[in-house]
Design a protein around this motif. Structure first.
Motif: not given
Length: 263
Positions: A45-58, A143-147, A3-11
C-alpha cells in the motif's frame, strides 16, 4: 507551506478515516491526502502511495490518527531542526524506540488510555517506529519491502533499511492522537511478521519494537503474549472508546493548537 509534504494512508473504513485523519485541520489548509484501499499488505500500500505522489516529504499515517491544529507548521519546524542536526536523515516519526529502549513520543493512544513517550529535547535516533505515523524523505531512496507480509512491524523494517543504507531515523516530537481500538491479544499475523523480521535482520537482533522485542530465540514474543493475558482486565479498563471525538482528545491532552510549540 503545505505543498512541501502530503499525507498517505491505507484505509479499509471510510467512517474511521472521516472521523480521524480526514478531520485533521491541516487537510482543510491544503495538505493533500492520498488514500490506498484494498492493498494486500501495508508495504505494498505504501509503495503504491509513493508511486502515486510526488512530494519530497510523505507522511504515512494510520486512518485512526488525528493531527491537531498547527501540526503541519510544527512538522516543518521539526524537520528544519532535524536537517540541521542530521542533513542526511531519511525517516522521522511520532513514536519511536531508542537503542537504549527509551520510548519517545509524545502521542495519545486510546487503546491504552494515556499519553505515551517522553518528549525529545532534540531529534533522537531510533531503532524502530510505531506504524501510526512515519515521515519519509523521498530523496533518501527508501521504500518499503513489498515482500513483507501483513500489517505489522513495517515501521521497524523501514528503520532497519535506513540503518543498512547508512541513513538516519529519528523521533522528533510530533504530538498527535492515535484513536486506536483496544487489542486484547497478538494474533497469528503478528507472529508471521515477527518470524519474517527475525529471518531478515539477524545482524540487528535484538530489536526492541513498540510492542515486543525481536530476539533470536523468540522467547520475548511468548513472554509478551503471557503478559497481555495477565493484564487483559486492567488494559480493558484503561482503554478509551474510539467513539470519543478526536479533537476532544487533543484538547484534553493540551494539543488543541500546536502553533505555540513552533519555534
Amino acid at each position: 507551506m503545505s505543498a512541501l509534504f502530503q499525507i498517505a494512508c491505507a484505509s479499509n473504513s471510510d467512517a474511521i478515516l472521516a472521523a480521524n485523519l480526514a478531520a485533521s485541520p491541516c487537510l482543510a489548509n491544503g495538505v493533500p491526502l492520498h488514500v490506498e484501499r484494498n492493498a494486500p499488505s501495508a508495504a505494498i500500500a505504501y509503495n503504491r502511495a509513493l508511486d502515486a505522489t510526488q512530494s519530497e516529504i510523505v507522511v504515512f499515517a494510520h486512518h485512526d490518527v488525528f493531527l491537531p491544529k498547527g501540526w503541519d507548521a510544527l512538522l516543518h519546524a521539526r524537520l528544519a531542526e532535524l536537517t540541521r542536526h542530521c542533513p542526511d536523515w531519511a525517516l522521522a516519526g511520532a513514536f519511536g524506540i531508542g537503542a537504549d529502549y527509551r520510548q519517545f513520543g509524545p502521542v495519545w493512544t486510546s487503546s491504552l488510555g494515556q499519553i505515551i513517550g517522553r518528549v525529545p529535547s532534540q531529534p533522537e535516533p531510533v531503532i524502530s517506529f510505531d506504524e501510526m505515523l512515519i515521515v519519509l524523505r523521498r530523496s533518501s531512496g527508501l521504500r518499503f519491502d513489498d515482500s513483507q507480509p501483513g500489517w505489522h512491524m513495517y515501521g521497524t523494517d523501514i528503520v532497519c533499511r535506513a540503518r543498512s543504507a547508512g541513513k538516519g531515523a529519528f523521533a522528533i516530537g510530533l504530538p498527535c492522537i492515535h484513536n486506536d481500538r483496544f487489542h486484547g491479544a497478538l494474533g497469528p499475523d503478528f507472529t508471521e511478521s515477527y518470524r519474517w523480521m527475525q529471518a531478515k535482520w539477524p545482524q540487528y537482533l535484538p530489536i526492541q519494537t513498540p510492542v515486543t522485542k525481536i530476539s533470536r530465540s523468540g522467547l520475548h514474543l511468548m513472554r509478551e503474549r503471557w503478559n497481555m493475558r495477565k493484564s487483559l482486565a486492567l488494559r480493558e479498563t484503561d482503554a478509551v472508546d474510539t467513539a470519543a471525538p478526536a479533537p476532544d482528545l487533543a484538547r484534553r491532552c493540551g494539543w488543541a493548537d500546536l502553533t505555540a510549540s513552533v519555534g
